[in-house]
Design an enzyme around this catalytic site. Sequence first.
Site, PDB file in Angstrom:
ATOM      1  N   LYS A 107      -7.818   1.328  -2.057  1.00 50.10           N
ATOM      2  CA  LYS A 107      -7.316   0.888  -0.756  1.00 50.10           C
ATOM      3  C   LYS A 107      -7.365   2.036   0.254  1.00 50.10           C
ATOM      4  CE  LYS A 107      -5.211  -1.596   2.430  1.00 50.10           C
ATOM      5  NZ  LYS A 107      -3.870  -2.165   2.417  1.00 50.10           N
ATOM      6  N   LYS A 109       0.774   4.828   8.709  1.00 50.80           N
ATOM      7  CA  LYS A 109       1.414   4.952   7.390  1.00 50.80           C
ATOM      8  C   LYS A 109       0.326   5.141   6.330  1.00 50.80           C
ATOM      9  CE  LYS A 109       1.986   1.998   4.378  1.00 50.80           C
ATOM     10  NZ  LYS A 109       2.032   0.725   3.676  1.00 50.80           N
ATOM     11  N   THR A 155       0.865  -1.180   0.000  1.00 49.15           N
ATOM     12  CA  THR A 155       0.000   0.000   0.000  1.00 49.15           C
ATOM     13  C   THR A 155       0.897   1.224   0.000  1.00 49.15           C
ATOM     14  OG1 THR A 155      -1.767  -1.145   1.185  1.00 49.15           O
ATOM     15  CG2 THR A 155      -1.794   1.263   1.255  1.00 49.15           C
TER      16      THR A 155
END
Lengths: 293, 293
Positions: free
Chosen positions: B172, B240, B97
Amino acid sequence: MENRIGFIGLGIMGAQMAARLLDSRHSLVVHSRTKSRGSRLIARGAKFVDSPAEVAQQCDIVFICVTDTPDVQAVVSGEDGIASCVRSGMVVVDHSTISPAATREMADDLSKQGAYFLDAPVSGGDVGAREGTLSIMVGGDQAAFDRVDPVMRAYGQTITYCGPSGTGQLTKLVNQILVSVTNLAVCEALTFAKKHRLDLEKTVAALAGGAGGSWQLANLGPRMIVGDFRPGFTVNLQQKDLQLVLQAGEKSNTSLPAASLAHQLFTAAQAAGHGKDGTQALFTVVEKLASLH
Amino acid sequence: MENRIGFIGLGIMGAQMAARLLDSRHSLVVHSRTKSRGSRLIARGAKFVDSPAEVAQQCDIVFICVTDTPDVQAVVSGEDGIASCVRSGMVVVDHSTISPAATREMADDLSKQGAYFLDAPVSGGDVGAREGTLSIMVGGDQAAFDRVDPVMRAYGQTITYCGPSGTGQLTKLVNQILVSVTNLAVCEALTFAKKHRLDLEKTVAALAGGAGGSWQLANLGPRMIVGDFRPGFTVNLQQKDLQLVLQAGEKSNTSLPAASLAHQLFTAAQAAGHGKDGTQALFTVVEKLASLH
């Protein structure tokens, strides 16, 4: 002996719930501020009386389904209210969503006369009321709960006894935090998706079954996408309940930053004329906020 | 001709995914910065090589599963990176990701040499990788997607082609907004419940099936209640991903007040030493905030 049952408050929710009591062959005494709302029930054999006090005179179990705290207080403690005719052993069941603190006061008052006041807010909307699939969260005396539980099965599917007086309302407020903040999650996620030109239907389909999934995403997401703001649960009612959440939070020194943010953004939705729309109209506010220029 | 398959990055996720490729009788060339991580795969017949470039030399399809944007950039464009050995028709699939913008840059670079770079972030955690039930959101060339789709079935259950390069990453990030803000909804709701002395197990049971229900409530709620902070997905990784969300939001002028609030509260969780705990540790921050005195 068969319980004599009363129902006070014949709005969208109350009228459906009372109708299901008639379906279950209970004989019913009803009251509503607007008599015309009772006409269908009267045609099916319900007896309409002119005040909450008269309902209390004729019934052992009295259900209330009105809107806000002052409405319930008027029905219970106002002139011609239930309290003026209360008898020992009577059970009053409040299906409205109102202040837990005011709930405890009314329960205390009635208990002095040997009667019981149960807080029993519902969730599941008018569809749940019509189909008998409501969730009901109940606080108050447990023996009184056991007496009314079988009656509430006429419209309730998931009926939870939560604990002492007020805990039904508090559990409903927990639900309203979940509902409103999860709704906001869906609004921001779909706004982000739209601004980045993703295919929104495909995005919801890809994510609804995973760790980001929720009732709000599966049910309100598709309506946000097509701009269908017809109400399941209105922005105005959501705001009433968030006010109860934040008042209870303030009393108990509970900081609720996300619920507070949701409340503020719903205020913008009301200002934009979405008060009577469904809560999915929150999407328009979040989307506009992301597109100011 | 059978595709020759490479896998780069053998962390918790990558090692499980590569193992499932071996289960599906693919012959595999693997690389990881730490060679010891490949030992189980090597014992099962995978060939370990010393650089991403060597993987590219020997394979037609190369999967990458590392952590952050710079890690992928190093694997693709760094010294001994894939780009140094890329051939026309090669497909590189990135399961990490990372930044959608950096993704598009790498896809552009590889396309100049006739190769394809697909962004294909996953969700479902190590359990999903082990059991082959991951969700995979894919962006990039559709014909290249069609070639790798059957291979990814080894570990993916819900595989969605989202659109052009970057749309897999963007989808995502939509998921990460949903996950983090819904998590916050659960934290505030359970904090409110706890401060008002509700029975938390009973509260979750009463509400999980209704309009307030979510994967986060059903799965993380019970762990919050008992203080089980073992990670499914760590606070550090959530942070993150929220940084990627907020960076993308800033670039596109998308105001995200709730995701931003979640990010700030997760920062407090990291400060309190919960970085390597599961995201349900956010509950400790929200609860402490509600109990300062």
